[in-house]
Design a protein around this motif. Structure first.
Motif, PDB file in Angstrom:
ATOM      1  N   GLU A  73      -5.767 -11.286 -14.604  1.00 50.23           N
ATOM      2  CA  GLU A  73      -4.792 -11.178 -13.519  1.00 50.23           C
ATOM      3  C   GLU A  73      -3.882  -9.967 -13.716  1.00 50.23           C
ATOM      4  OE1 GLU A  73      -1.401 -13.921 -11.281  1.00 50.23           O
ATOM      5  OE2 GLU A  73      -2.307 -14.586 -13.166  1.00 50.23           O
ATOM      6  N   PHE A  74      -3.463  -9.745 -14.982  1.00 50.10           N
ATOM      7  CA  PHE A  74      -2.615  -8.586 -15.260  1.00 50.10           C
ATOM      8  C   PHE A  74      -3.340  -7.287 -14.922  1.00 50.10           C
ATOM      9  CE2 PHE A  74      -0.943  -5.196 -17.869  1.00 50.10           C
ATOM     10  CZ  PHE A  74       0.437  -5.366 -17.757  1.00 50.10           C
ATOM     11  N   ARG A  75      -4.606  -7.197 -15.323  1.00 50.06           N
ATOM     12  CA  ARG A  75      -5.387  -5.992 -15.043  1.00 50.06           C
ATOM     13  C   ARG A  75      -5.580  -5.801 -13.541  1.00 50.06           C
ATOM     14  NH1 ARG A  75      -6.573  -0.877 -16.232  1.00 50.06           N
ATOM     15  NH2 ARG A  75      -8.682  -0.306 -15.568  1.00 50.06           N
ATOM     16  N   GLN A  76      -5.843  -6.882 -12.841  1.00 46.36           N
ATOM     17  CA  GLN A  76      -6.036  -6.800 -11.389  1.00 46.36           C
ATOM     18  C   GLN A  76      -4.744  -6.366 -10.702  1.00 46.36           C
ATOM     19  OE1 GLN A  76      -8.649  -6.985  -9.470  1.00 46.36           O
ATOM     20  NE2 GLN A  76      -7.435  -6.746  -7.615  1.00 46.36           N
ATOM     21  N   ASN A  77      -3.618  -6.926 -11.123  1.00 48.45           N
ATOM     22  CA  ASN A  77      -2.332  -6.536 -10.534  1.00 48.45           C
ATOM     23  C   ASN A  77      -2.021  -5.074 -10.818  1.00 48.45           C
ATOM     24  OD1 ASN A  77      -2.005  -9.138  -9.605  1.00 48.45           O
ATOM     25  ND2 ASN A  77      -0.769  -9.793 -11.349  1.00 48.45           N
ATOM     26  N   LEU A  78      -2.348  -4.616 -12.031  1.00 49.31           N
ATOM     27  CA  LEU A  78      -2.096  -3.220 -12.381  1.00 49.31           C
ATOM     28  C   LEU A  78      -2.927  -2.277 -11.508  1.00 49.31           C
ATOM     29  CD1 LEU A  78      -0.664  -1.308 -14.409  1.00 49.31           C
ATOM     30  CD2 LEU A  78      -2.725  -1.442 -15.817  1.00 49.31           C
ATOM     31  N   LEU A  79      -4.198  -2.613 -11.318  1.00 46.16           N
ATOM     32  CA  LEU A  79      -5.057  -1.769 -10.478  1.00 46.16           C
ATOM     33  C   LEU A  79      -4.619  -1.818  -9.020  1.00 46.16           C
ATOM     34  CD1 LEU A  79      -8.575  -2.516 -12.015  1.00 46.16           C
ATOM     35  CD2 LEU A  79      -7.214  -0.444 -12.265  1.00 46.16           C
ATOM     36  N   GLN A  80      -4.187  -2.983  -8.576  1.00 37.65           N
ATOM     37  CA  GLN A  80      -3.715  -3.092  -7.189  1.00 37.65           C
ATOM     38  C   GLN A  80      -2.446  -2.267  -6.990  1.00 37.65           C
ATOM     39  OE1 GLN A  80      -5.249  -4.457  -4.659  1.00 37.65           O
ATOM     40  NE2 GLN A  80      -3.617  -3.905  -3.235  1.00 37.65           N
ATOM     41  N   ALA A  81      -1.545  -2.325  -7.974  1.00 36.28           N
ATOM     42  CA  ALA A  81      -0.324  -1.517  -7.889  1.00 36.28           C
ATOM     43  C   ALA A  81      -0.658  -0.029  -7.900  1.00 36.28           C
ATOM     44  CB  ALA A  81       0.611  -1.870  -9.045  1.00 36.28           C
ATOM     45  N   ALA A  82      -1.640   0.377  -8.724  1.00 37.19           N
ATOM     46  CA  ALA A  82      -2.050   1.784  -8.757  1.00 37.19           C
ATOM     47  C   ALA A  82      -2.653   2.214  -7.424  1.00 37.19           C
ATOM     48  CB  ALA A  82      -3.055   2.008  -9.897  1.00 37.19           C
ATOM     49  N   LEU A  83      -3.472   1.333  -6.843  1.00 34.82           N
ATOM     50  CA  LEU A  83      -4.071   1.650  -5.542  1.00 34.82           C
ATOM     51  C   LEU A  83      -2.992   1.793  -4.472  1.00 34.82           C
ATOM     52  CD1 LEU A  83      -6.608   2.014  -3.804  1.00 34.82           C
ATOM     53  CD2 LEU A  83      -6.670  -0.460  -3.499  1.00 34.82           C
ATOM     54  N   GLU A  84      -2.022   0.900  -4.466  1.00 36.11           N
ATOM     55  CA  GLU A  84      -0.931   0.992  -3.494  1.00 36.11           C
ATOM     56  C   GLU A  84      -0.115   2.262  -3.715  1.00 36.11           C
ATOM     57  OE1 GLU A  84       1.253  -2.598  -3.943  1.00 36.11           O
ATOM     58  OE2 GLU A  84      -0.308  -3.885  -3.075  1.00 36.11           O
ATOM     59  N   PHE A  85       0.118   2.631  -4.975  1.00 36.08           N
ATOM     60  CA  PHE A  85       0.873   3.851  -5.270  1.00 36.08           C
ATOM     61  C   PHE A  85       0.138   5.080  -4.740  1.00 36.08           C
ATOM     62  CE2 PHE A  85       1.467   7.489  -8.142  1.00 36.08           C
ATOM     63  CZ  PHE A  85       2.828   7.699  -7.989  1.00 36.08           C
ATOM     64  N   HIS A  86      -1.154   5.180  -5.026  1.00 31.90           N
ATOM     65  CA  HIS A  86      -1.925   6.333  -4.550  1.00 31.90           C
ATOM     66  C   HIS A  86      -2.045   6.330  -3.026  1.00 31.90           C
ATOM     67  CE1 HIS A  86      -3.700   6.340  -8.803  1.00 31.90           C
ATOM     68  NE2 HIS A  86      -2.976   7.444  -8.683  1.00 31.90           N
ATOM     69  N   SER A  87      -2.124   5.131  -2.428  1.00 31.11           N
ATOM     70  CA  SER A  87      -2.203   5.047  -0.967  1.00 31.11           C
ATOM     71  C   SER A  87      -0.909   5.548  -0.324  1.00 31.11           C
ATOM     72  CB  SER A  87      -2.493   3.602  -0.548  1.00 31.11           C
ATOM     73  OG  SER A  87      -2.532   3.490   0.847  1.00 31.11           O
ATOM     74  N   VAL A  88       0.238   5.119  -0.883  1.00 28.59           N
ATOM     75  CA  VAL A  88       1.529   5.581  -0.354  1.00 28.59           C
ATOM     76  C   VAL A  88       1.669   7.088  -0.573  1.00 28.59           C
ATOM     77  CG1 VAL A  88       4.031   5.398  -0.632  1.00 28.59           C
ATOM     78  CG2 VAL A  88       2.616   3.339  -0.653  1.00 28.59           C
ATOM     79  N   ALA A  89       1.230   7.573  -1.734  1.00 32.48           N
ATOM     80  CA  ALA A  89       1.318   9.011  -2.014  1.00 32.48           C
ATOM     81  C   ALA A  89       0.466   9.806  -1.023  1.00 32.48           C
ATOM     82  CB  ALA A  89       0.869   9.289  -3.450  1.00 32.48           C
ATOM     83  N   GLN A  90      -0.723   9.315  -0.718  1.00 31.30           N
ATOM     84  CA  GLN A  90      -1.584  10.026   0.234  1.00 31.30           C
ATOM     85  C   GLN A  90      -0.978  10.014   1.634  1.00 31.30           C
ATOM     86  OE1 GLN A  90      -5.944   9.461   0.068  1.00 31.30           O
ATOM     87  NE2 GLN A  90      -5.820   8.880   2.229  1.00 31.30           N
ATOM     88  N   ASP A  91      -0.448   8.869   2.055  1.00 30.99           N
ATOM     89  CA  ASP A  91       0.199   8.805   3.373  1.00 30.99           C
ATOM     90  C   ASP A  91       1.391   9.749   3.442  1.00 30.99           C
ATOM     91  OD1 ASP A  91      -1.657   6.928   4.106  1.00 30.99           O
ATOM     92  OD2 ASP A  91      -0.335   5.204   3.725  1.00 30.99           O
ATOM     93  N   LEU A  92       2.193   9.767   2.374  1.00 25.72           N
ATOM     94  CA  LEU A  92       3.359  10.654   2.357  1.00 25.72           C
ATOM     95  C   LEU A  92       2.931  12.114   2.401  1.00 25.72           C
ATOM     96  CD1 LEU A  92       6.384  11.072   2.119  1.00 25.72           C
ATOM     97  CD2 LEU A  92       6.166  10.854  -0.366  1.00 25.72           C
ATOM     98  N   SER A  93       1.880  12.471   1.680  1.00 26.97           N
ATOM     99  CA  SER A  93       1.390  13.849   1.698  1.00 26.97           C
ATOM    100  C   SER A  93       0.934  14.250   3.094  1.00 26.97           C
ATOM    101  CB  SER A  93       0.235  13.996   0.698  1.00 26.97           C
ATOM    102  OG  SER A  93      -0.291  15.310   0.712  1.00 26.97           O
ATOM    103  N   GLN A  94       0.255  13.327   3.779  1.00 27.30           N
ATOM    104  CA  GLN A  94      -0.174  13.623   5.152  1.00 27.30           C
ATOM    105  C   GLN A  94       1.022  13.773   6.089  1.00 27.30           C
ATOM    106  OE1 GLN A  94      -2.850  10.422   6.072  1.00 27.30           O
ATOM    107  NE2 GLN A  94      -4.525  11.246   4.815  1.00 27.30           N
ATOM    108  N   GLN A  95       2.048  12.955   5.887  1.00 27.42           N
ATOM    109  CA  GLN A  95       3.249  13.073   6.719  1.00 27.42           C
ATOM    110  C   GLN A  95       3.948  14.416   6.480  1.00 27.42           C
ATOM    111  OE1 GLN A  95       5.731   9.683   5.954  1.00 27.42           O
ATOM    112  NE2 GLN A  95       4.205   8.199   6.666  1.00 27.42           N
ATOM    113  N   LEU A  96       4.037  14.842   5.232  1.00 23.89           N
ATOM    114  CA  LEU A  96       4.662  16.132   4.924  1.00 23.89           C
ATOM    115  C   LEU A  96       3.856  17.295   5.511  1.00 23.89           C
ATOM    116  CD1 LEU A  96       5.721  15.473   1.217  1.00 23.89           C
ATOM    117  CD2 LEU A  96       7.253  15.834   3.164  1.00 23.89           C
ATOM    118  N   ASP A  97       2.527  17.188   5.455  1.00 20.48           N
ATOM    119  CA  ASP A  97       1.690  18.234   6.059  1.00 20.48           C
ATOM    120  C   ASP A  97       1.915  18.307   7.565  1.00 20.48           C
ATOM    121  OD1 ASP A  97       0.658  18.814   3.586  1.00 20.48           O
ATOM    122  OD2 ASP A  97      -1.149  17.589   3.828  1.00 20.48           O
ATOM    123  N   GLY A  98       1.987  17.121   8.197  1.00 23.64           N
ATOM    124  CA  GLY A  98       2.223  17.107   9.638  1.00 23.64           C
ATOM    125  C   GLY A  98       3.587  17.664  10.002  1.00 23.64           C
ATOM    126  N   LEU A  99       4.609  17.314   9.211  1.00 24.50           N
ATOM    127  CA  LEU A  99       5.954  17.820   9.472  1.00 24.50           C
ATOM    128  C   LEU A  99       6.015  19.331   9.274  1.00 24.50           C
ATOM    129  CD1 LEU A  99       8.914  17.274  10.115  1.00 24.50           C
ATOM    130  CD2 LEU A  99       9.280  16.744   7.693  1.00 24.50           C
TER     131      LEU A  99
END
Length: 678
Positions: A353-379
């Motif tokens: 469970e700890f490993r799964q939560n860690l990977l899920q948190a990493a996926l969410e972090f990279h997903s937010v980072a990618q969305d933010l990068s796209q928003q900055l490019d658009g701006l």
């Protein structure tokens, strides 16, 4: 089922035309006489030999056979003779001669006179009685009883052997599993069910009787030994209960051995291959795709673990069931197995469970980072495109979109910080279940990657904010410019509407001097509103000139707005002046006319001057003339107040008042004309 007057059982032997086998008859009688109890046999039997369809020698043979089969139990033999009887002398002599040797009395009687010796209710319909009897039903029940007796007796013997053998060899049974010799030849449940159904049928017939209302129990305690059925059932239940307990003990011992084996299999795999799989997985990936690949790998590991966890759940239920059984000798061992299994499984599940939560948190972090990068490019792309002024609304919409994008970037960066901090916290706790392995190197790489992503996003966001500030100032000035131009054009429209309202609705001149003065005062206020609108438009146009100079652009609409504003204002002032002149003339007319019309005739000296009436008529005519004249603008165009009907109505009212003044003038002249004659 019938009984004689001494409560002895009645045995009926029907003879037929066919040859009767004495051997079969003897066997049948032996079987029937074995059914009643000894107590019942002691009361004796009454035998009815139905010879109506047989020969005399057959009847005689049957009677003599009774001496050998039941000599002591038979008390009376009734031979039912046919209508065409045999030779009376022979038959009478024969039975009388053998009476002492037979040991029972034999009488010859017709069927209709059999009731002299036996009650009609104890005789069947064949002999003129009322006793209900179904031989096939009795035979079926008897076969059921015989089958039950045989099966239950055999089953009791088998169960006794199994139960006794289990008690003697209890220690040996622990070392071997249940084999085919341990199972009885018939199903105990089936035999018990058959016995209960048979007993229920016997009890129902005993208490309810036959359908005809006459009490008849062909299988009562004496004929089918109801107590024997009950005794067999009690013995079966006792032995079957013991057998079930033996089976339960054997099954429990076998189950315990299987549980021990499976528990060790689960523990050995989880602490061996399962733990080794988790030791090799530490990274979090540097992108969404990398994190998803690690998640997929982890799902494969979880899939392998789930199979063993399913075995754990099953084993835990089995152990709980055995613990509920409450056997003292197995409680300690079972609890130890349960505790060992639970500790290993929960520890491994927590790591998964700890490993799964860690990977899920990493996926969410990279997903937010990618969305933010796209928003900055658009701006940034939006800021790099020059603003093409179209109108104030489009500029305002663009500015709103720019602010929303910047706000979205702020929110995205805040979300990235939260996700990153949460991920860093989880990584810092990763060493708590590392089985002693040094994970500092792996954690440092992950931490550096997370912090680097957040710092890069912060720098990009700051650059965009600086560009947004410059663009916002320029766009606000453009919005203000378009707003001034739009408001100036609106001021022209308002002034045009005021002019239109002045021409179309401000047409009344009042019915008297007071009302006309009120209208004149309202008109001055109306002019003040128009003056404010004109001044407001002039100020807006001056502001557009300043903004255009600041933005280094030329206004597209202010060039023709100022001439339009001045033209409408000149038209309004001309129209207003005409309106004021008409109202002032109307005030003078109404005031003079009302003064003459309200003065009393007793004061004729007030009206001696004819000039007053002439002046009123001149003012009235001048006012009527002005009503027909249009307003002439500086550009030569003309415009009338109201519609012709409106002007005609106003003129008619003035004419009526002029008529009243003229009538007043005539009234005053009449006394002057009559005074010299008098």
């Amino acid at each position: 089922g019938g009984k004689d007057r001494r409560s002895g059982l009645i045995l009926t032997i029907p003879l037929c035309l066919e040859q009767t086998s004495m051997d079969e008859l003897s066997v049948t009688l032996d079987y029937l006489l074995s059914i009643p109890s000894e107590k019942c046999k002691a009361r004796g039997f009454t035998v009815i030999v139905d010879g109506r369809k047989s020969q005399w020698n057959v009847v005689k043979t049957v009677v003599l056979m009774l001496q050998n089969v039941v000599p002591a139990e038979v008390s009376l033999v009734c031979v039912v003779k046919p209508d065409e009887f045999w030779d009376k002398k022979v038959t009478h002599f024969c039975f009388w001669k053998e009476k002492d040797r037979l040991g029972f009395e034999v009488i010859l009687v017709s069927a209709n006179k059999l009731t002299r010796y036996i009650e009609p209710c104890q005789l069947t319909e064949d002999f003129g009685g009322t006793l209900t009897y179904d031989h096939m039903d009795w035979l079926n029940k008897r076969l059921v009883f015989e089958k039950f007796t045989k099966e239950s007796t055999s089953l009791l013997d088998e169960l006794a052997v199994i139960n006794n053998g289990s008690d003697k060899g209890n220690q040996q049974e622990k070392e071997r599993s249940i084999d085919s010799n341990f199972l009885p030849s018939v199903d105990p449940e089936t035999v018990l069910q058959t016995g209960h159904e048979l007993l229920s049928e016997l009890q129902q017939r005993r208490f309810n009787g036959s359908e005809g209302g006459v009490s008849w129990s062909p299988m009562d305690d004496e004929l089918l030994a109801q107590p024997q059925v009950m005794k067999l059932l009690d013995s079966l239940r006792e032995q079957y209960t013991r057998y079930q307990e033996v089976c339960r003990q054997r099954s429990k011992r076998t189950q315990l051995e299987e549980i021990q084996q499976k528990v060790m299999q689960v523990v050995n795999w989880l602490e061996g291959p399962g733990s080794e799989q988790l030791r090799t997985q530490w990274g979090i990936g540097d992108s969404i795709r990398a994190s998803q690949a690690l998640q997929q790998k982890h799902e494969e590991i979880e899939s392998q673990h789930s199979e063993w966890f399913a075995v754990y759940v099953e084993l835990n239920q089995q152990i709980a069931a055995l613990l509920n059984a409450g056997d003292e000798e197995d409680l300690v061992e079972l609890k130890a197995l349960q505790q060992q299994l639970s500790d290993v499984c929960y520890r491994q599940a927590s790591q998964l469970e700890f490993r799964q939560n860690l990977l899920q948190a990493a996926l969410e972090f990279h997903s937010v980072a990618q969305d933010l990068s796209q928003q900055l490019d658009g701006l940034l792309g939006m800021l790099c495109v020059d603003v093409a002024p179209a109108d104030g609304a489009s500029i305002q919409q663009t500015l709103k979109l720019l602010e929303e994008k910047l706000k979205s970037v702020d929110s995205g960066l805040q979300g990235l910080r939260e996700k990153g901090q949460s991920l860093l916290d989880q990584i810092s706790n990763q060493a708590s279940w590392a089985y002693g392995k040094d994970v500092t190197i792996e954690n440092k790489e992950n931490v550096d990657h997370i912090q680097g992503v957040m710092e890069d996003m912060q720098l990009r966001k700051q650059r965009c904010e600086d560009m947004v500030d410059v663009r916002r100032l320029k766009m606000l000035q453009m919005v203000q410019l378009f707003k001034c131009e739009e408001d100036a054009a609106q001021a022209v429209e308002w002034l045009s509407e005021l002019l239109d309202a002045l021409l179309k609705t401000h047409i009344r001149l009042g019915d008297d001097a007071q009302e006309t003065k009120v209208l004149l005062e309202k008109h001055r206020k109306f002019v003040d509103v128009a003056q404010s609108t004109y001044d407001y438009g002039r100020q807006l146009l001056q502001a557009t000139v300043v903004l255009c100079q600041s933005l280094r652009c030329t206004s597209r609409s202010s060039g023709d707005t100022l001439p339009r504003l001045n033209r409408v204002w000149k038209q309004f002032t001309v129209t207003s002046d005409e309106r004021v002149h008409r109202l002032e003339t109307a005030v003078a007319f109404h005031s003079s006319a009302e003064k003459i019309l309200q003065e009393c005739p007793e004061q004729p000296e007030a009206f001696n001057e004819v000039e007053q009436f002439d002046e009123i008529e001149a003012v009235g005519k001048s006012l009527l003339d002005r009503l027909t004249v249009p307003v002439v603008y500086p550009d030569g165009s003309e415009q009338y107040f109201g519609s012709p009907s409106d002007m005609a109505s106003a003129a008619e009212h003035i004419r009526e008042k002029m008529k009243l003044v003229s009538l007043k003038k005539q009234q005053l002249r009449q006394p002057e004309a009559t005074t010299p004659d008098s």
